[in-house]
Scaffold this motif. Structure first.
Motif, mmCIF file in Angstrom:
data_model
loop_
_atom_site.group_PDB
_atom_site.id
_atom_site.type_symbol
_atom_site.label_atom_id
_atom_site.label_comp_id
_atom_site.label_asym_id
_atom_site.label_seq_id
_atom_site.Cartn_x
_atom_site.Cartn_y
_atom_site.Cartn_z
ATOM 1 N N ILE A 57 38.601 11.789 -1.131
ATOM 2 C CA ILE A 57 38.803 11.729 0.309
ATOM 3 C C ILE A 57 38.780 10.258 0.692
ATOM 4 O O ILE A 57 37.778 9.568 0.478
ATOM 5 N N ILE A 58 39.905 9.756 1.209
ATOM 6 C CA ILE A 58 39.972 8.360 1.613
ATOM 7 C C ILE A 58 39.533 8.283 3.067
ATOM 8 O O ILE A 58 40.249 8.715 3.971
ATOM 9 N N CYS A 59 38.340 7.781 3.258
ATOM 10 C CA CYS A 59 37.696 7.773 4.574
ATOM 11 C C CYS A 59 38.100 6.542 5.370
ATOM 12 O O CYS A 59 37.924 5.410 4.910
ATOM 13 N N THR A 60 38.642 6.800 6.554
ATOM 14 C CA THR A 60 39.029 5.737 7.481
ATOM 15 C C THR A 60 38.666 6.182 8.893
ATOM 16 O O THR A 60 38.419 7.374 9.134
ATOM 17 N N GLU B 61 36.816 0.367 6.375
ATOM 18 C CA GLU B 61 35.704 0.247 7.318
ATOM 19 C C GLU B 61 34.374 0.641 6.672
ATOM 20 O O GLU B 61 34.333 1.108 5.550
ATOM 21 N N SER B 62 33.314 0.504 7.439
ATOM 22 C CA SER B 62 31.990 0.884 6.947
ATOM 23 C C SER B 62 31.897 2.400 6.813
ATOM 24 O O SER B 62 32.668 3.146 7.419
ATOM 25 N N ARG B 63 30.939 2.843 6.041
ATOM 26 C CA ARG B 63 30.724 4.277 5.858
ATOM 27 C C ARG B 63 30.470 4.969 7.191
ATOM 28 O O ARG B 63 31.021 6.021 7.469
ATOM 29 N N ASN B 64 29.636 4.389 8.005
ATOM 30 C CA ASN B 64 29.291 5.014 9.281
ATOM 31 C C ASN B 64 30.516 5.136 10.189
ATOM 32 O O ASN B 64 30.687 6.140 10.878
#
Length: 132
Positions: free
Chosen positions: A67-70, A114-117
């Motif tokens: 999962i590419i988180c953005t 970006e950051s995880r949060n």
């Protein structure tokens, strides 16, 4: 993966994000295929006329999921959370995937920019799969 079977990897990402889509299509996907991993991604496997929901359900079936988180993915997920479709449905199904004791450790978060949060779409992912 079963002996003799090509391992498979589902890649979940926001196709509307050009940098991410380009990375998946021209770098990550080909790199995985180079080592004989079958890539399941919308740029390869989703065509007009194919069942969209059938494609999204593949995230539950592949050996590995990325999962590419953005921020954009997180935003789409939260906008569609009550009636998920498209990438939001993929995220919802990935939440179910990590509840499977045979798949949770084969589900990976990739924080692209970006950051995880700021970019993790699901608190389940943040709590179960990523460092703080």
């Amino acid at each position: 993966a079963t002996l003799g079977k090509e391992p498979s990897c589902f890649i979940c990402y926001d196709v509307d994000e050009r940098d991410t889509a380009s990375f998946v299509r021209y770098t990550l996907g080909p790199d995985l295929e180079k080592v004989n991993i079958k890539v399941e991604a919308c740029y390869k496997n989703l065509n007009i006329g194919n069942g969209i929901t059938d494609f999204e359900k593949r995230i539950l079936e592949t050996d590995v999921a990325i999962i590419i988180c953005t921020r954009s993915l997180k935003k789409k997920y939260h906008e569609r959370e009550s009636n998920p479709y498209g990438v939001a449905l993929e995220v919802k199904l990935a939440e179910r995937r990590i509840q499977d004791p045979t798949k949770w450790n084969k589900t990976f978060l990739l924080f692209f920019t970006e950051s995880r949060n700021d970019s993790c779409p699901s608190s389940i992912f943040r709590d179960d799969l990523s460092t703080k």
